[in-house]
Enzyme design. Structure first.
Site: not given
Ligand code: NCD
Ligand code: ZN
Length: 347
Positions: A13, A16-17, A41, A99, A136, A174, A219, A251, A263
């Site tokens: 899981h 990578l953006r 995402n 997902k 999720h 997660h 999250l 981030h 998050a």
């Molecule tokens: C993840 C994200 O930033 O893409 N953030 C996180 O807090 N885990 C999204 C996710 O897996 O919920």
């Molecule tokens: Zn995630």
């Protein structure tokens, strides 16, 4: 010096953006892992096979020469996803699953599924074609306390999905609560869960220790100590339903240190060392290899890696930050000492 030699691990899981951030974070993961399940995402979510293949190409282009790394792609479920797409994906080798983000549950989830109970036709297709569903597992109902949203998702949606689709392979991503651990333990082997390093190492107190700590905010949010203990028990139990998924979610500093901070914890810089720390603290380091290197590929029916990596018992201090495009990122555990050092692949 004490060292551990283990089969190369994979990350089941990972975020990578894209673009400059992808370039900055990818080497951390490639350094430790042979494969990773790449979350879909992006700001424009990965919803089609073509999107996934192009994204995969952008990742592959950035792998350092001489390194072997396989991105395993996922597709983002929306209200518009069709059973035909599931069928097409089932025939595409590099797509490993779909997902499910409940709309609004987390970062870039606004195009997610508006009601998980109204896409049974998709679960049916996933089950029939034996394509894993990655979830999720949090409700988005604002009436539900944020610390109870995973538990509520299980009782409101997941239990029924599992009952109705007895062959559907599901990963509760997660997992953060003892309720999730219990639920997964009680299911058949086709239901599994990934566990992050932060949920094994910290409880929710860290979020408010001496002030508000945005770099520990992710999250699903960190929970009480009893939940952390249950997760760590599951991770170190040798139960193959629980395996490694860092949820490393980069981030930039400015996105995190903000009046409305994003998050996500960045953990790719020291993923294996963070898990080793958590396992060692409960005297269970010998369970790390199964968790990190065996149970994930077994669940996804992929071969286990055949090469090996080494961890050495040598203290090091996590840097305060790493470069991230034009900005920087604060890694989980910044400034803290770790007892284990990843010393690379064995040749
Ligand atoms: C993840 C994200 O930033 O893409 N953030 C996180 O807090 N885990 C999204 C996710 O897996 O919920
Ligand atoms: Zn995630």
């Amino acid at each position: 010096m004490q060292s551990i030699s283990m089969t190369s691990p994979d990350d089941w899981h990972l975020h990578l953006r894209d673009g400059a951030i992808l370039s900055a974070v990818l080497p951390h993961t490639v350094n430790q892992f042979r494969r990773a399940v790449v979350m879909p995402n992006l700001p424009r979510p990965v919803t089609s096979i073509a999107d996934a293949l192009c994204y995969r190409e952008r990742i592959i282009q950035r792998i350092q020469p001489g390194r072997e790394f396989q991105p395993l792609m996922t597709l983002y479920l929306t209200d518009a996803t069709t059973p035909e797409l599931v069928k097409e994906a089932s025939k595409t080798d590099c797509i490993i699953g779909f997902k499910l983000y409940p709309a609004g549950a987390t970062t870039n989830s606004s195009s997610g599924v508006s009601d998980p109970d109204r896409i049974y036709y998709l679960y049916e297709a996933l089950e029939k074609l034996d394509v894993p569903l990655l979830i999720h597992a949090e409700v988005t109902d604002p009436q539900i306390d944020i610390f109870d949203r995973e538990k509520a998702f299980i009782s409101r949606h997941l239990a029924e999905i599992v009952r109705n689709f007895p062959k559907l392979r599901i990963v509760l991503e997660h997992a953060t609560t003892e309720d999730a651990v219990q639920f997964v333990e009680d299911c058949s082997p086709r239901v599994a869960a990934t566990l992050t390093p932060q949920h094994l190492l910290y409880n929710r107190n860290i979020l408010f220790s001496g002030g508000i700590r945005p770099h520990h905010y992710c999250l699903p949010v960190l929970k009480r100590e009893r939940h952390r203990k249950a997760l760590l028990r599951a991770a170190t139990s040798g139960n193959p339903k629980f395996f490694l998924g860092t949820d490393s979610a980069p981030h930039s500093i400015s996105q995190k240190e903000s009046a409305c901070g994003c998050a996500g914890c960045f953990t790719a810089h020291a993923a294996l060392e963070l898990y080793a720390e958590a396992f060692e603290r409960v005297g269970a380091i010998e369970y790390l290899e199964g968790f990190a290197s065996f149970y994930g590929p077994d669940f996804y029916r992929l071969p286990r890696n055949t090469d090996r990596v080494t961890l050495q018992q040598k203290n090091w201090t996590i840097p305060e930050s790493y470069p991230l495009g034009n900005e920087s990122i604060v890694p989980l555990g910044a400034g803290q000492q770790l007892r284990w050092t990843f010393s690379g692949r064995e040749s």
